[in-house]
Design a protein around this motif. Structure first.
Motif, mmCIF file in Angstrom:
data_model
loop_
_atom_site.group_PDB
_atom_site.id
_atom_site.type_symbol
_atom_site.label_atom_id
_atom_site.label_comp_id
_atom_site.label_asym_id
_atom_site.label_seq_id
_atom_site.Cartn_x
_atom_site.Cartn_y
_atom_site.Cartn_z
ATOM 1 N N ILE A 36 0.833 -1.211 0.000
ATOM 2 C CA ILE A 36 0.000 0.000 0.000
ATOM 3 C C ILE A 36 0.859 1.251 0.000
ATOM 4 N N ILE A 37 1.921 1.268 0.784
ATOM 5 C CA ILE A 37 2.783 2.440 0.848
ATOM 6 C C ILE A 37 3.459 2.674 -0.494
ATOM 7 N N GLU A 38 3.919 1.622 -1.163
ATOM 8 C CA GLU A 38 4.559 1.760 -2.464
ATOM 9 C C GLU A 38 3.596 2.266 -3.518
ATOM 10 N N SER A 39 2.333 1.865 -3.451
ATOM 11 C CA SER A 39 1.372 2.266 -4.473
ATOM 12 C C SER A 39 0.709 3.598 -4.175
ATOM 13 N N LYS A 40 0.941 4.150 -2.990
ATOM 14 C CA LYS A 40 0.338 5.420 -2.592
ATOM 15 C C LYS A 40 0.861 6.544 -3.485
ATOM 16 N N THR A 41 -0.035 7.380 -3.944
ATOM 17 C CA THR A 41 0.368 8.533 -4.729
ATOM 18 C C THR A 41 0.158 9.787 -3.892
ATOM 19 N N ILE A 42 1.029 10.729 -4.087
ATOM 20 C CA ILE A 42 0.934 11.991 -3.373
ATOM 21 C C ILE A 42 -0.019 12.890 -4.150
ATOM 22 N N ASP A 43 -0.978 13.479 -3.436
ATOM 23 C CA ASP A 43 -1.925 14.363 -4.098
ATOM 24 C C ASP A 43 -1.324 15.729 -4.382
ATOM 25 N N GLN A 44 -0.593 16.297 -3.406
ATOM 26 C CA GLN A 44 -0.056 17.641 -3.574
ATOM 27 C C GLN A 44 1.341 17.739 -2.963
ATOM 28 N N VAL A 45 2.144 18.625 -3.548
ATOM 29 C CA VAL A 45 3.501 18.858 -3.073
ATOM 30 C C VAL A 45 3.665 20.359 -2.864
ATOM 31 N N ASN A 46 4.049 20.748 -1.655
ATOM 32 C CA ASN A 46 4.275 22.155 -1.342
ATOM 33 C C ASN A 46 5.682 22.515 -1.796
ATOM 34 N N LEU A 55 10.546 16.352 -3.842
ATOM 35 C CA LEU A 55 10.166 16.923 -5.137
ATOM 36 C C LEU A 55 10.450 15.922 -6.256
ATOM 37 N N ALA A 56 11.644 15.339 -6.230
ATOM 38 C CA ALA A 56 12.029 14.387 -7.277
ATOM 39 C C ALA A 56 11.147 13.145 -7.253
ATOM 40 N N LYS A 57 10.797 12.702 -6.072
ATOM 41 C CA LYS A 57 10.009 11.471 -5.932
ATOM 42 C C LYS A 57 8.556 11.651 -6.358
ATOM 43 N N ASN A 58 7.995 12.830 -6.129
ATOM 44 C CA ASN A 58 6.554 13.006 -6.263
ATOM 45 C C ASN A 58 6.100 13.840 -7.453
ATOM 46 N N LEU A 59 7.033 14.420 -8.200
ATOM 47 C CA LEU A 59 6.639 15.248 -9.336
ATOM 48 C C LEU A 59 7.087 14.618 -10.645
ATOM 49 N N ASN A 60 6.242 14.712 -11.641
ATOM 50 C CA ASN A 60 6.535 14.183 -12.971
ATOM 51 C C ASN A 60 7.540 15.077 -13.683
ATOM 52 N N SER A 82 4.084 32.204 -6.534
ATOM 53 C CA SER A 82 3.132 31.631 -7.489
ATOM 54 C C SER A 82 3.733 30.357 -8.069
ATOM 55 N N ILE A 83 2.880 29.495 -8.557
ATOM 56 C CA ILE A 83 3.340 28.265 -9.199
ATOM 57 C C ILE A 83 4.104 28.614 -10.481
ATOM 58 N N GLU A 84 3.640 29.609 -11.196
ATOM 59 C CA GLU A 84 4.282 30.043 -12.442
ATOM 60 C C GLU A 84 5.732 30.473 -12.216
ATOM 61 N N GLN A 85 6.057 30.927 -11.030
ATOM 62 C CA GLN A 85 7.415 31.372 -10.718
ATOM 63 C C GLN A 85 8.422 30.220 -10.843
ATOM 64 N N LEU A 86 7.957 28.991 -10.783
ATOM 65 C CA LEU A 86 8.835 27.832 -10.959
ATOM 66 C C LEU A 86 9.559 27.871 -12.304
ATOM 67 N N LYS A 87 8.940 28.513 -13.301
ATOM 68 C CA LYS A 87 9.552 28.578 -14.629
ATOM 69 C C LYS A 87 10.828 29.410 -14.622
ATOM 70 N N GLU A 88 11.078 30.156 -13.552
ATOM 71 C CA GLU A 88 12.319 30.923 -13.431
ATOM 72 C C GLU A 88 13.499 30.023 -13.053
ATOM 73 N N VAL A 89 13.211 28.804 -12.634
ATOM 74 C CA VAL A 89 14.254 27.837 -12.295
ATOM 75 C C VAL A 89 14.744 27.193 -13.586
ATOM 76 N N ASN A 100 2.216 18.470 -13.911
ATOM 77 C CA ASN A 100 2.005 18.383 -12.465
ATOM 78 C C ASN A 100 0.853 19.269 -11.992
ATOM 79 N N ALA A 101 -0.006 19.623 -12.914
ATOM 80 C CA ALA A 101 -1.153 20.469 -12.570
ATOM 81 C C ALA A 101 -1.968 19.797 -11.476
ATOM 82 N N GLY A 102 -2.289 20.551 -10.464
ATOM 83 C CA GLY A 102 -3.074 20.029 -9.343
ATOM 84 C C GLY A 102 -2.218 19.468 -8.238
ATOM 85 N N LYS A 103 -0.968 19.121 -8.535
ATOM 86 C CA LYS A 103 -0.065 18.584 -7.501
ATOM 87 C C LYS A 103 0.698 19.690 -6.784
ATOM 88 N N LEU A 104 0.966 20.767 -7.493
ATOM 89 C CA LEU A 104 1.825 21.841 -6.969
ATOM 90 C C LEU A 104 1.011 22.812 -6.126
#
Length: 106
Positions: A36-46, A55-60, A82-89, A100-104
């Motif tokens: 169950i733990i292995e198959s669990k998916t994270i709904d959101q990542v702060n 971040l690496a484990k839970n984001l596509n 903002s989530i859009e600010q990630l594009k500056e990275v 990753n829409a809905g996860k971030l």
């Protein structure tokens, strides 16, 4: 709060194991928890709190190198506003945000 999914999985498995305690089809409890733990998916990542590993484990589309860049950016410039600010990275584009829409979350 971050241990809640594990607690719920273990609690569910405990109750299930009571039900199947006398069944010859029951798997060992440890294997059920691991499954169950292995198959669990994270709904959101702060993105303002998650470690590079999380971040690496839970984001596509985010490997450890990109995740480290996100954390470095956050440490240098402060929390994302903002989530859009990630594009500056470096290496993060619109397609990663779309994947990753809905996860971030902030």
């Amino acid at each position: 709060m971050k241990n809640l999914p594990r607690y719920l999985a273990i609690s569910t498995l405990f109750l299930s194991s009571l039900f199947y305690a006398f069944s010859s089809y029951a798997e060992p409890l440890g294997e059920q928890v691991d499954s169950i733990i292995e198959s669990k998916t994270i709904d959101q990542v702060n993105i303002n709190q998650a470690s590079a590993e999380d971040l690496a484990k839970n984001l596509n589309g985010i490997g450890l190198n990109k995740a480290k860049k996100i954390v470095e950016y956050r440490e240098k410039f402060g929390p994302f506003v903002s989530i859009e600010q990630l594009k500056e990275v470096s290496g993060i584009g619109q397609s990663i945000l779309d994947n990753n829409a809905g996860k971030l979350i902030l």
